[in-house]
Write an enzyme that holds these catalytic residues in place. Structure first.
Site, PDB file in Angstrom:
ATOM      1  CG  ASP A 114      -6.227  17.379  -3.203  1.00  9.61           C
ATOM      2  OD1 ASP A 114      -5.733  16.452  -3.930  1.00  9.61           O
ATOM      3  OD2 ASP A 114      -5.817  18.519  -3.226  1.00  9.61           O
ATOM      4  CE  LYS A 154      -2.508  17.477  -9.095  1.00 10.36           C
ATOM      5  NZ  LYS A 154      -2.481  18.076  -7.839  1.00 10.36           N
ATOM      6  CD  GLN A 210      -0.336  20.672  -6.961  1.00  9.04           C
ATOM      7  OE1 GLN A 210      -1.438  20.204  -7.210  1.00  9.04           O
ATOM      8  NE2 GLN A 210       0.672  20.111  -6.400  1.00  9.04           N
TER       9      GLN A 210
HETATM   10  N1  GUN Z   1       0.998  18.471  -3.507  1.00  7.88           N
HETATM   11  C1  GUN Z   1       1.363  17.049  -3.497  1.00  7.88           C
HETATM   12  N2  GUN Z   1       0.453  16.234  -3.804  1.00  7.88           N
HETATM   13  C2  GUN Z   1      -0.751  16.896  -3.870  1.00  7.88           C
HETATM   14  C3  GUN Z   1      -1.976  16.301  -3.963  1.00  7.88           C
HETATM   15  O1  GUN Z   1      -2.171  15.171  -4.175  1.00  7.88           O
HETATM   16  N3  GUN Z   1      -2.663  17.352  -3.980  1.00  7.88           N
HETATM   17  C4  GUN Z   1      -2.594  18.687  -3.806  1.00  7.88           C
HETATM   18  N4  GUN Z   1      -3.725  19.479  -3.898  1.00  7.88           N
HETATM   19  N5  GUN Z   1      -1.299  19.191  -3.808  1.00  7.88           N
HETATM   20  C5  GUN Z   1      -0.205  18.189  -3.552  1.00  7.88           C
END
Ligand code: GUN
Length: 293
Positions: free
Chosen positions: A132, A65, A109
């Site tokens: 998100d 990311k 995350q």
């Molecule tokens: N863990 C697995 N997928 C995601 C996501 O799309 N966003 C976040 N913040 N954590 C995750």
């Protein structure tokens, strides 16, 4: 079981939906949007990336990311916190990020290590910075069909469908999985585009038969290779949201080799939905910054 089902020999080769190319297009649009913003004297969008603990998969996701942020011109700020951080401290950090004018998006995350309470953290993120799209405000607005930041994975799937000219309107869509992150918002986005949507889950009776009714099948169960061709109607579009780490590397929820030959179009893993999830995070961060600046 495979032998008793049609193999769809009359079908031309399936379209392999290329998430890497589609994500590059989204990221180029985001980069252009950021250039516009900064040319008008604004600061570049800022994304706070919060990682708690040292789960290797989470570390890898966060790294990717942040690499995407660098590519498009988003200022990523890294918050690496120990797994034993008290809930109160984590909550306080979120509140500080909510107040910061340099931060336009907050990404925590998931999953958080036990005993941290994810709901408390997610609900604390200001709706304007919920890149998100997991918070109650964002999800509630999605239910109501209002503008809001939308969960990146399902939004990425919709963009893939659009890019490949696959219109959900009037189609039978089946979503396997009912998570807040993927299954539920996926169903709502498909519904918004006039698909007739069924959401299946671990307690669904005769799952394979239901899936075989789908013109558009979205697999988001987290079980490697579970969807074989006994779940798929010949000529269907199959979207594989699964990212499962196995001895054989990353595999999806769909048994690609078995299923692909009978589909009209299918996403591979890796290189399908995954890159689009990250690209939509960039798009959400830009949108959040544009709304705030
Ligand atoms: N863990 C697995 N997928 C995601 C996501 O799309 N966003 C976040 N913040 N954590 C995750």
């Amino acid at each position: 079981m495979t032998d008793t089902l049609p193999t769809f020999p009359q079908s031309p080769s399936p379209v392999i939906i290329d998430g890497v190319v589609a994500a590059a297009r989204v990221k180029a649009e985001v980069a252009a949007g950021i250039c516009d913003l900064t040319a008008r004297g604004s600061v570049a969008p800022g994304l706070a990336v919060v990682l708690v603990g040292d789960d290797p998969a989470s570390i890898a996701y966060v790294r990717m990311k942040e690499r995407d942020c660098a590519e498009v011109g988003i200022r990523a700020t890294d918050y690496r916190l120990p797994a034993d951080i008290p809930q109160k401290e984590l909550n306080a950090l979120i509140e500080e990020l909510n107040r910061s004018e340099r931060v336009h998006g907050v990404l925590v995350q998931l999953p958080l290590p036990a005993p941290l309470d994810e709901a408390q953290v997610i609900e604390r993120i200001a709706p304007a910075k919920d890149v998100d799209g997991f918070g109650a405000d964002s999800l509630g607005r999605l239910v109501r069909g209002e503008r809001a930041l939308r969960a990146c994975t399902p939004a990425g799937v919709m963009r893939l469908l659009d890019d490949y000219g696959i219109d959900p309107d009037g189609k039978r869509a089946v979503v396997v999985g009912r998570s807040v992150i993927v299954g539920k918002p996926m169903a709502l986005l498909l519904l918004e585009r006039n698909a007739t949507v069924t959401v299946c889950h671990s307690r669904t009776a005769d799952l394979a038969a239901l899936c075989r009714e789908a013109d558009l099948l979205v697999a988001a169960v987290g079980r490697p290779g579970m969807i074989d061709r006994s779940y798929v109607k010949p000529g269907a579009v199959v979207i594989d949201v699964g990212i499962n780490r196995t001895d054989k590397g990353l595999v999806g929820d769909v048994d690609f080799a078995d299923v692909a030959p009978i589909t009209a179009a299918i996403t591979p893993v890796p290189g399908g939905v995954g890159p689009m999830t990250r690209a939509l995070l960039m798009a959400n961060t830009l949108a959040a910054a544009q709304a705030q600046l």
